[in-house]
Design a protein around this motif. Structure first.
Motif, mmCIF file in Angstrom:
data_model
loop_
_atom_site.group_PDB
_atom_site.id
_atom_site.type_symbol
_atom_site.label_atom_id
_atom_site.label_comp_id
_atom_site.label_asym_id
_atom_site.label_seq_id
_atom_site.Cartn_x
_atom_site.Cartn_y
_atom_site.Cartn_z
ATOM 1 N N ASN A 168 0.824 -1.210 0.000
ATOM 2 C CA ASN A 168 0.000 0.000 0.000
ATOM 3 C C ASN A 168 0.864 1.268 0.000
ATOM 4 O O ASN A 168 0.526 2.272 0.623
ATOM 5 N N GLY A 169 1.983 1.201 -0.713
ATOM 6 C CA GLY A 169 2.854 2.365 -0.832
ATOM 7 C C GLY A 169 3.695 2.652 0.396
ATOM 8 O O GLY A 169 4.341 3.706 0.463
ATOM 9 N N ARG A 170 3.711 1.751 1.365
ATOM 10 C CA ARG A 170 4.453 2.009 2.598
ATOM 11 C C ARG A 170 5.950 1.750 2.434
ATOM 12 O O ARG A 170 6.385 1.029 1.542
ATOM 13 N N VAL A 171 6.704 2.319 3.366
ATOM 14 C CA VAL A 171 8.146 2.150 3.402
ATOM 15 C C VAL A 171 8.466 0.872 4.163
ATOM 16 O O VAL A 171 7.807 0.537 5.156
ATOM 17 N N LEU A 172 9.495 0.126 3.697
ATOM 18 C CA LEU A 172 9.939 -1.038 4.453
ATOM 19 C C LEU A 172 10.405 -0.597 5.834
ATOM 20 O O LEU A 172 11.040 0.445 5.989
ATOM 21 N N ARG A 173 10.096 -1.407 6.849
ATOM 22 C CA ARG A 173 10.303 -0.959 8.223
ATOM 23 C C ARG A 173 11.731 -1.133 8.729
ATOM 24 O O ARG A 173 12.102 -0.506 9.719
ATOM 25 N N SER A 174 12.545 -1.954 8.089
ATOM 26 C CA SER A 174 13.887 -2.236 8.599
ATOM 27 C C SER A 174 14.805 -1.045 8.399
ATOM 28 O O SER A 174 14.743 -0.352 7.373
ATOM 29 N N GLY A 175 15.708 -0.839 9.375
ATOM 30 C CA GLY A 175 16.597 0.314 9.344
ATOM 31 C C GLY A 175 18.028 -0.012 9.012
ATOM 32 O O GLY A 175 18.897 0.859 9.155
ATOM 33 N N ASP A 176 18.328 -1.235 8.579
ATOM 34 C CA ASP A 176 19.694 -1.607 8.226
ATOM 35 C C ASP A 176 19.653 -2.583 7.063
ATOM 36 O O ASP A 176 18.619 -3.212 6.786
ATOM 37 N N PRO A 177 20.760 -2.746 6.333
ATOM 38 C CA PRO A 177 20.760 -3.608 5.146
ATOM 39 C C PRO A 177 20.371 -5.051 5.423
ATOM 40 O O PRO A 177 19.665 -5.668 4.617
ATOM 41 N N ALA A 178 20.810 -5.624 6.550
ATOM 42 C CA ALA A 178 20.457 -7.014 6.843
ATOM 43 C C ALA A 178 18.948 -7.162 7.012
ATOM 44 O O ALA A 178 18.345 -8.114 6.507
ATOM 45 N N GLY A 179 18.329 -6.225 7.708
ATOM 46 C CA GLY A 179 16.881 -6.282 7.869
ATOM 47 C C GLY A 179 16.137 -6.067 6.566
ATOM 48 O O GLY A 179 15.109 -6.704 6.311
ATOM 49 N N ILE A 180 16.662 -5.164 5.714
ATOM 50 C CA ILE A 180 16.026 -4.933 4.413
ATOM 51 C C ILE A 180 16.083 -6.203 3.572
ATOM 52 O O ILE A 180 15.098 -6.588 2.922
ATOM 53 N N ASN A 181 17.228 -6.863 3.539
ATOM 54 C CA ASN A 181 17.347 -8.106 2.783
ATOM 55 C C ASN A 181 16.346 -9.147 3.282
ATOM 56 O O ASN A 181 15.666 -9.812 2.486
ATOM 57 N N GLN A 182 16.248 -9.305 4.582
ATOM 58 C CA GLN A 182 15.338 -10.291 5.156
ATOM 59 C C GLN A 182 13.880 -9.955 4.826
ATOM 60 O O GLN A 182 13.096 -10.821 4.438
ATOM 61 N N GLU A 183 13.545 -8.682 4.932
ATOM 62 C CA GLU A 183 12.167 -8.249 4.682
ATOM 63 C C GLU A 183 11.797 -8.373 3.209
ATOM 64 O O GLU A 183 10.662 -8.748 2.867
ATOM 65 N N MET A 184 12.733 -8.050 2.304
ATOM 66 C CA MET A 184 12.442 -8.161 0.878
ATOM 67 C C MET A 184 12.213 -9.614 0.475
ATOM 68 O O MET A 184 11.274 -9.914 -0.282
ATOM 69 N N TRP A 185 13.048 -10.551 0.958
ATOM 70 C CA TRP A 185 12.831 -11.960 0.611
ATOM 71 C C TRP A 185 11.510 -12.463 1.179
ATOM 72 O O TRP A 185 10.824 -13.266 0.533
ATOM 73 N N ALA A 186 11.132 -12.009 2.362
ATOM 74 C CA ALA A 186 9.846 -12.407 2.931
ATOM 75 C C ALA A 186 8.686 -11.851 2.103
ATOM 76 O O ALA A 186 7.683 -12.540 1.868
#
Length: 610
Positions: A317-335
C-alpha cells in the motif's frame, strides 16, 4: 445460536507459527528444512522458536500497517484455549532477526518458478513459455544512516530506494527469480544474475533498456529465445529481406530479425493515435512467426507492471519497508517476495481448477486473495487440513472463482508517474488518452527496411599536388542540403576528415572563401583570391566545423597545418553540411573579375544536428 469452530495448529510453543490457509503453500516441513539447511535452527527450544520467527516475518509483510506487537496479536487471535507467549516488541524484533537472511532467501528460491501447466491458456506462444525481465526502483526503505550508506540517496525521492529485478512468467505473473540491491548497479547488471534461470523453452520479452550486445549474447547462450524493443538509434544492416516486411540482421555476433512496425489504435470514443515500435527477435522463421503476430505478442511484457503493482501497492500500500539496516532490508524483501509467490500460487491453482480459464481473468483477484489470506491468519483457519481434502480448493480459491472477470477486452491506458517530485510528472500531449479507453480496432503495419547506406571510403586519395582546376567539384554541392555522410559517399574517394581539410585548403587557395568559423561561401572560380565579405552575410556565424586530424592525413608528405580559425573540440557531435543560396547565380558575363558582388553568393557551413 452457538457456533463452534475447531482449529488445528502445531503443538506447544510452535502454535503461533502459521500463515492461515497459506500454510499449505509454506508448510512446516519446508520451513524446518530450510532452517536446517542454512543452520539457523535454535540451539535450545525457546518460547519463540526459529520456525515461529520465520512465520512471524511473513506475517509482518501480510500486515505492513501495524507494529510487531499487533502482528503477533493477529497470529494468536484464533488460538483460544492455547497458552502462548506474550513477548515484548524487543523480543519479537530479536526473533525475526535470529534466523538471518539465508533461510528466508532459500524459502523463496524453493517456491519461485513457473506455476502454469503447459496446457493453461495464455501462458505460451507456440512451444515457448513467455517470460519477462524488468526492474523496479520505486520501493522505498527507512531513511536511516545505514540504509543511506548502502543504497545512497536519490535525486527525486525523500527516502532511499532499492532496485528490484525480477524474471516473471507473464501468463501468471509468478516470480521465477529475483535479485535486489543498490540502484547504482543498474538493471542489466542485476538481470545478468538471473540468466541461469532461463530454459530453451522460454521466450524472453524485454524492453529497450536491455538491448546491449553483451546481454543479447548472454541470453542466447542459455538457449532461450528473445523478443524485445530496440533503440531507434541502433543501425542494423539489412542482410536478407523477408516476405512479411521484416529482415535478417546481426547485432554483435548474434543473428537476429528486425521488425519495424506502426500500430494504430482506435478507441471507443473515436480517439486515434499511432505508435512506432522497433523489435528485435531471435525467432528468424518468418513463416512460423509472422512479424505482425510478434508485434501483437510484445504487449504481454506489460504484465510485469501488474506484478510490481501488486507488490508495491496491493500488499505494501505504498508504505516504506520498516527495517533500518541492510540485513533487515534483505530479510524483509525476501519475505515479501515469498508472500507474493504464495498468493500467486493460490490464484493459479484456482484458475486451473476450472479447465480453459485464462489466469488473466484472476488479475483483479489479487486483492481478494490478499484480504482472504489476512482473515484466515486472524482466525487460524485451514492451518492443518485433513489429508482427504488434498487437492481441493480452500476459501481463497472459492472467493477467487466467485469474482472471475470476463475474457479480457483490449484497453489502452497511458503510463503516468504520480510522484509530485518526479521530473516526468507533466506528460507532453502526444495524442494518447489520459484515461483508460476500450480499443475497438488495432492495426499493425510492418514497415519495409530502408535502403542501406553505402559503405564510406576508408582512405582518401592525395589531391594536394593536383591542378587547381580539378578541385572545383566541391561547387557541385551548392544545390541542396547535404549530410556529411552523403557528401563522402557522393565523392567516393575521400573520408569525412579529408572533406573538412579540403574545405580549409580551398579557402586558403581562393576557390571558396571562409566567412567565419565553419562557414564557407563560393562563387564561380577565378584565379584572383576573393575578398573577405562582412560576417553579417551568415545567419549562423557561431557554428564550428570539425578541425582536421593530422593522424589521418595522407602519408606521402608532411601533414598540412590546420586553418587558423579551426579550434580543437573535446566533444564530438553529429555534423550536417548546410547549403544556403541567397539568389540565383548571374550569368558569367555579368560577373566582376573578382566575383565579389553581393548577388550570387552561396555558403556552405557544417552545422550541429543529426
Amino acid at each position: 445460536m452457538t457456533i463452534t469452530r475447531s482449529v488445528t495448529v502445531a503443538a506447544g510453543r510452535f502454535a503461533p507459527g502459521h500463515l492461515g490457509e497459506l500454510t499449505a503453500v509454506v508448510p512446516f516441513e519446508l520451513v524446518d528444512a530450510v532452517l536446517e539447511e542454512t543452520r539457523s535452527v535454535q540451539r535450545r527450544l525457546r518460547d519463540l522458536p526459529s520456525r515461529v520467527g520465520v512465520y512471524f516475518l511473513l506475517a509482518m509483510c501480510l500486515f505492513p500497517e501495524v507494529g510487531y506487537r499487533l502482528v503477533w496479536d493477529k497470529l494468536t487471535a484464533g488460538l483460544h484455549g492455547i497458552t502462548v507467549a506474550g513477548p515484548t516488541p524487543k523480543a519479537l524484533r530479536d526473533v525475526r532477526r535470529r534466523p538471518g537472511v539465508a533461510p528466508v532467501q532459500a524459502l523463496f528460491e524453493v517456491l519461485a518458478g513457473p506455476l502454469a501447466r503447459p496446457t493453461t491458456p495464455g501462458v505460451r506462444f507456440g512451444p515457448f513459455r513467455t517470460v519477462s525481465f524488468d526492474g523496479c526502483s520505486s520501493q522505498k526503505v527507512a531513511d536511516s544512516e545505514r540504509n543511506r550508506l548502502w543504497l545512497g540517496r536519490t535525486s527525486h525521492h525523500g527516502y532511499p530506494t532499492i532496485e528490484l529485478m525480477t524474471l516473471i512468467e507473464t501468463g501468471t505473473r509468478a516470480l521465477i527469480g529475483a535479485v535486489f540491491g543498490p540502484p547504482a548497479v543498474g538493471e542489466t547488471g542485476y538481470a545478468s544474475r538471473l540468466l541461469h534461470l532461463l530454459r530453451p523453452d522460454m521466450l524472453v520479452l524485454r524492453d529497450k533498456g536491455f538491448d546491449g550486445n553483451g546481454f543479447l549474447a548472454a541470453v542466447n547462450a542459455t538457449g532461450a529465445q528473445v523478443l524485445g524493443r530496440l533503440r531507434a538509434n541502433r543501425r542494423t544492416p539489412v542482410l536478407t529481406r523477408l516476405g512479411d516486411g521484416s529482415y535478417l540482421s546481426v547485432i554483435g555476433t548474434e543473428r537476429v530479425r528486425i521488425i519495424d512496425a506502426t500500430i494504430t489504435v482506435t478507441c471507443a470514443d473515436g480517439t486515434v493515435f499511432t505508435g512506432t515500435y522497433r523489435l528485435v527477435t531471435t525467432l528468424t522463421d518468418a513463416r512460423r512467426y509472422p512479424a505482425s503476430v510478434l508485434a501483437g505478442l510484445y504487449h504481454q511484457r506489460w504484465e510485469h507492471e501488474s506484478a510490481y503493482y501488486a507488490l508495491r501497492h496491493t500488499i505494501m500500500n505504498g508504505r516504506v519497508l520498516r527495517s533500518g539496516d541492510p540485513a533487515g532490508i534483505n530479510q524483509e524483501m525476501w519475505a515479501l517476495l515469498t508472500l507474493y509467490q504464495a498468493l500467486r500460487t493460490m490464484m493459479v491453482e484456482a484458475a486451473e481448477s476450472l479447465p480453459g480459464t485464462d489466469p488473466d481473468r484472476c488479475c483483479c483477484c489479487f486483492t481478494v486473495a490478499l484480504q482472504t489470506a489476512r482473515d484466515q491468519v486472524v482466525q487460524a483457519a485451514a492451518v492443518i487440513t485433513d489429508p482427504t481434502d488434498a487437492g481441493r480448493l480452500g476459501l481463497i480459491g472459492h472467493r477467487i472463482l466467485a469474482r472471475l472477470l470476463p475474457p479480457r477486452r483490449q484497453r489502452v491506458s497511458t503510463r503516468k508517474v504520480k510522484s509530485p517530485m518526479s521530473r516526468y510528472s507533466t506528460r507532453h500531449d502526444d495524442g494518447r488518452p489520459d484515461t483508460s479507453r476500450t480499443i475497438t480496432r488495432l492495426d499493425i503495419h510492418v514497415l519495409e527496411p530502408c535502403e542501406p547506406h553505402p559503405q564510406l571510403p576508408a582512405i582518401s586519395r592525395d589531391d594536394r599536388n593536383t591542378a587547381l582546376a580539378d578541385r572545383r567539384r566541391i561547387l557541385g554541392l551548392l544545390t541542396r542540403l547535404w549530410h556529411p555522410r552523403d557528401i563522402v559517399s557522393h565523392f567516393g574517394d575521400i573520408t569525412r576528415e579529408t572533406m573538412y581539410r579540403q574545405l580549409s585548403r580551398r579557402a586558403e587557395t581562393g576557390l571558396i572563401h571562409k566567412l567565419g568559423r565553419g562557414l564557407y561561401a563560393a562563387t564561380t572560380w577565378t584565379p584572383t583570391p576573393l575578398a573577405r565579405p562582412a560576417k553579417t552575410l551568415t545567419t549562423r556565424p557561431w557554428v564550428k566545423a570539425r578541425p582536421p586530424r593530422t593522424s589521418e592525413c595522407p602519408s606521402t608528405h608532411q601533414p598540412p597545418q590546420p586553418h587558423q580559425h579551426h579550434r580543437a573540440r573535446t566533444k564530438r557531435s553529429p555534423i550536417r553540411l548546410t547549403v544556403t543560396t541567397s539568389v540565383k547565380d548571374p550569368q558569367p558575363e555579368n560577373r566582376t573579375s573578382h566575383g565579389s558582388s553581393e548577388q550570387g553568393k552561396r555558403s556552405i557551413h557544417p552545422a550541429g544536428g543529426a
